[in-house]
Design an enzyme around this catalytic site. Structure first.
Site, mmCIF file in Angstrom:
data_model
loop_
_atom_site.group_PDB
_atom_site.id
_atom_site.type_symbol
_atom_site.label_atom_id
_atom_site.label_comp_id
_atom_site.label_asym_id
_atom_site.label_seq_id
_atom_site.Cartn_x
_atom_site.Cartn_y
_atom_site.Cartn_z
ATOM 1 N N GLU A 166 0.718 -1.301 0.029
ATOM 2 C CA GLU A 166 0.189 -0.007 0.093
ATOM 3 C C GLU A 166 0.836 1.276 0.081
ATOM 4 O O GLU A 166 0.695 1.958 1.146
ATOM 5 C CB GLU A 166 -1.077 -0.010 1.170
ATOM 6 C CG GLU A 166 -1.879 -1.115 1.229
ATOM 7 C CD GLU A 166 -3.107 -0.868 2.550
ATOM 8 O OE1 GLU A 166 -3.006 0.197 2.772
ATOM 9 O OE2 GLU A 166 -3.863 -2.018 2.289
ATOM 10 N N GLU A 362 -5.172 -8.766 1.395
ATOM 11 C CA GLU A 362 -5.755 -8.428 2.592
ATOM 12 C C GLU A 362 -7.268 -8.020 2.391
ATOM 13 O O GLU A 362 -7.621 -7.355 1.416
ATOM 14 C CB GLU A 362 -5.263 -7.260 3.242
ATOM 15 C CG GLU A 362 -3.875 -6.910 3.633
ATOM 16 C CD GLU A 362 -3.307 -5.844 4.272
ATOM 17 O OE1 GLU A 362 -4.111 -4.820 4.814
ATOM 18 O OE2 GLU A 362 -2.219 -5.523 4.645
HETATM 19 C C1 FCB Z 1 -4.167 -2.072 5.704
HETATM 20 C C2 FCB Z 1 -2.949 -2.200 6.258
HETATM 21 C C3 FCB Z 1 -2.635 -3.333 7.339
HETATM 22 C C4 FCB Z 1 -3.763 -2.994 8.224
HETATM 23 C C5 FCB Z 1 -5.165 -3.026 7.418
HETATM 24 C C6 FCB Z 1 -6.273 -2.983 8.464
HETATM 25 O O1 FCB Z 1 -4.125 -0.571 4.945
HETATM 26 O O2 FCB Z 1 -1.842 -2.652 5.237
HETATM 27 O O3 FCB Z 1 -1.414 -3.232 7.990
HETATM 28 O O4 FCB Z 1 -3.634 -1.990 9.130
HETATM 29 O O5 FCB Z 1 -5.193 -1.959 6.582
#
Ligand code: FCB
Length: 456
Positions: A166, A362
């Protein structure tokens, strides 16, 4: 009967990040990172929480890996703490830091779990920040050296390498609105950070390939940006602008070969982009094998020609774009729950950037704990509903032809949620921070079932 079966070889796993779980902040020669500095700065992180101890995963990794195996995880995405490997971000590597990731990798492989490495999940060595951090080109070059050192040690056993997590957050939250480390608030610095992060990615891809790496990628958090009123031209223009600053500023250089013209023009109104040098875009566009997608919630925007909007983390949108307040149902982060946004996002990326396979690196949700007794498994039915909805949405994207290779839940463990500290819990496994006891929540058992059936 399985209702929603996923493709054969679909990869199921979980993700974490070094600073959020490892603790052991002063062990074995680890240097300081910008998150050490930031979390110790009063007022930056909820209740002054730090990652000093976190989930103590650095010492408990073997038990944690055993638990992953028990849950049936096929893959585990973890990040490497750069300041454990190079305490000052450049110069000699610290063998004790490398040894930890060596032990972790072997433990995973010993249980048949595929390790997926993220080289940078936000914990820049503080020494590099003292020299300008991501606003400096040197940082990108140091990153490639660090990537080489990691590959030299683990390349024989780790098949999947991702460079950044990110970069939108690193650049805009780190250097734009300053809610993340290093806490800089400077729109020009944010754009220079975007470019140097992308350059770091490109140089690291070169370094990894030179070492012999086969599967290389990067993880973004692309946004499903929607106009508040689909019939409003002003809202559509706002959505296009935010899409440029959030999505195309990363996706086009990585996968098309250069920055889009409208984004270049927007950036040039804020800062003279002298940091973009000839040849950089070619380096950034080196072919990758995998694009990681992190998705949590959609983004709704409206055009505000009256100057009433708030730009927040999007430099240059102040007074022109309004980010709509999320509408329920919401997670404990206050984020909207809209699984259809994931389908739309995956389809859009697959359509506009068709060459690269996708992996959900994620997806998950924070919800408050609902039991006072940490020994009783938490009945987190709200998390199960969130995950179930998003897996259906992912399944729908596959049915529409998206080349989606797997799903990694965020997160294995409750952990240090950046500026929110420990008060937001994303884990499918509960962590009692007083005893470090781990207790799988009902979502972990549900996910175990999903994996064993390869579907819902
Ligand atoms: C993302 C991050 C991760 C975590 C989630 C909730 O942006 O990559 O580390 O904090 O959000």
């Amino acid at each position: 009967m399985t209702e929603f079966r996923f493709p054969d070889n679909f990869l199921w796993g979980a993700a974490t990040a070094a600073y959020q779980i490892e603790g052991a902040a002063r062990d074995d020669g680890r240097g300081e990172s910008i998150w050490d500095t930031f979390s110790r700065t009063p007022g930056k992180v909820h209740a002054g929480h730090t990652g000093d101890v976190a989930c103590d995963h650095y010492h408990r990794y073997a038990d944690d890996v055993a638990m992953m195996a028990e849950l049936g995880l096929q893959a585990y995405r973890f990040s490497v703490s750069w300041p454990r490997i190079q305490p000052d971000g450049s110069g000699p590597v610290n063998p004790r830091g490398l040894d930890f990731y060596d032990r972790l990798t072997d433990a995973l492989l010993g249980r048949g779990i595929d390790p997926i490495i993220t080289l940078y999940h936000w914990d820049l060595p503080q020494t590099l920040q003292d020299q300008g951090g991501w606003t400096k080109r040197d940082t990108a070059e140091h990153f490639a050296t660090y990537a080489s050192a990691m590959y030299a040690r683990l390349g024989d056993r780790v098949g999947t390498w991702t460079t950044l997590n990110e970069p939108w957050c690193s650049a805009y939250l780190g250097y734009g609105n300053g809610v993340h480390a290093p806490g800089v608030q400077d729109p020009g610095a944010a754009f220079s950070a975007v470019h140097h992060l992308l350059l770091a990615h490109g140089l690291a891809v070169q370094a990894l390939r030179a070492g012999g790496a086969g599967r290389v990628g990067v993880t973004l958090n692309p946004a499903d940006v929607r106009p508040a009123d689909p019939n409003s031209a002003a809202d559509a223009a706002a959505a296009r602008l935010v899409d440029g600053l959030h999505n195309r500023i990363f996706l086009d250089p990585l996968l098309v070969g250069g920055y889009p013209d409208d984004v270049r023009e927007h950036v040039a109104r804020i800062v003279e982009p002298t940091f973009i040098e000839d040849g950089d875009e070619k380096i950034i566009a080196a072919p990758i094998d995998l694009l990681g997608i992190n998705y949590y919630a959609p983004t709704y925007v409206a055009g505000r020609p009256d100057g009433a909007g708030g730009g927040g983390a999007y430099p240059g949108t102040e007074g022109a774009v309004q980010f709509l307040a999320p509408v329920g149902p919401l997670t404990d982060m206050g984020w909207m729950i809209e699984p259809a946004g994931l389908t739309r996002l995956l389809e859009r990326i697959a359509t506009d950037y068709p060459a690269v396979p996708l992996l959900i690196t994620e997806n998950g949700a924070a919800f408050p704990d609902k039991t006072a007794d940490p020994t009783t498994p938490l009945q987190d039915s709200d998390r199960i509903a969130y995950l179930d909805g998003h897996l259906r949405a992912a399944h729908e994207a596959i049915a529409r032809g998206v080349d989606l290779r797997g799903y990694l839940v965020w997160s294995l463990l409750d952990n240090f949620e950046w500026a929110e500290g420990y008060r937001k819990r994303f884990g499918i496994v509960h962590v009692d921070y007083l005893t470090q006891r781990r207790t799988p929540k009902s979502s972990a058992r549900w996910y175990q079932e999903v994996i064993s059936r390869n579907g819902l």
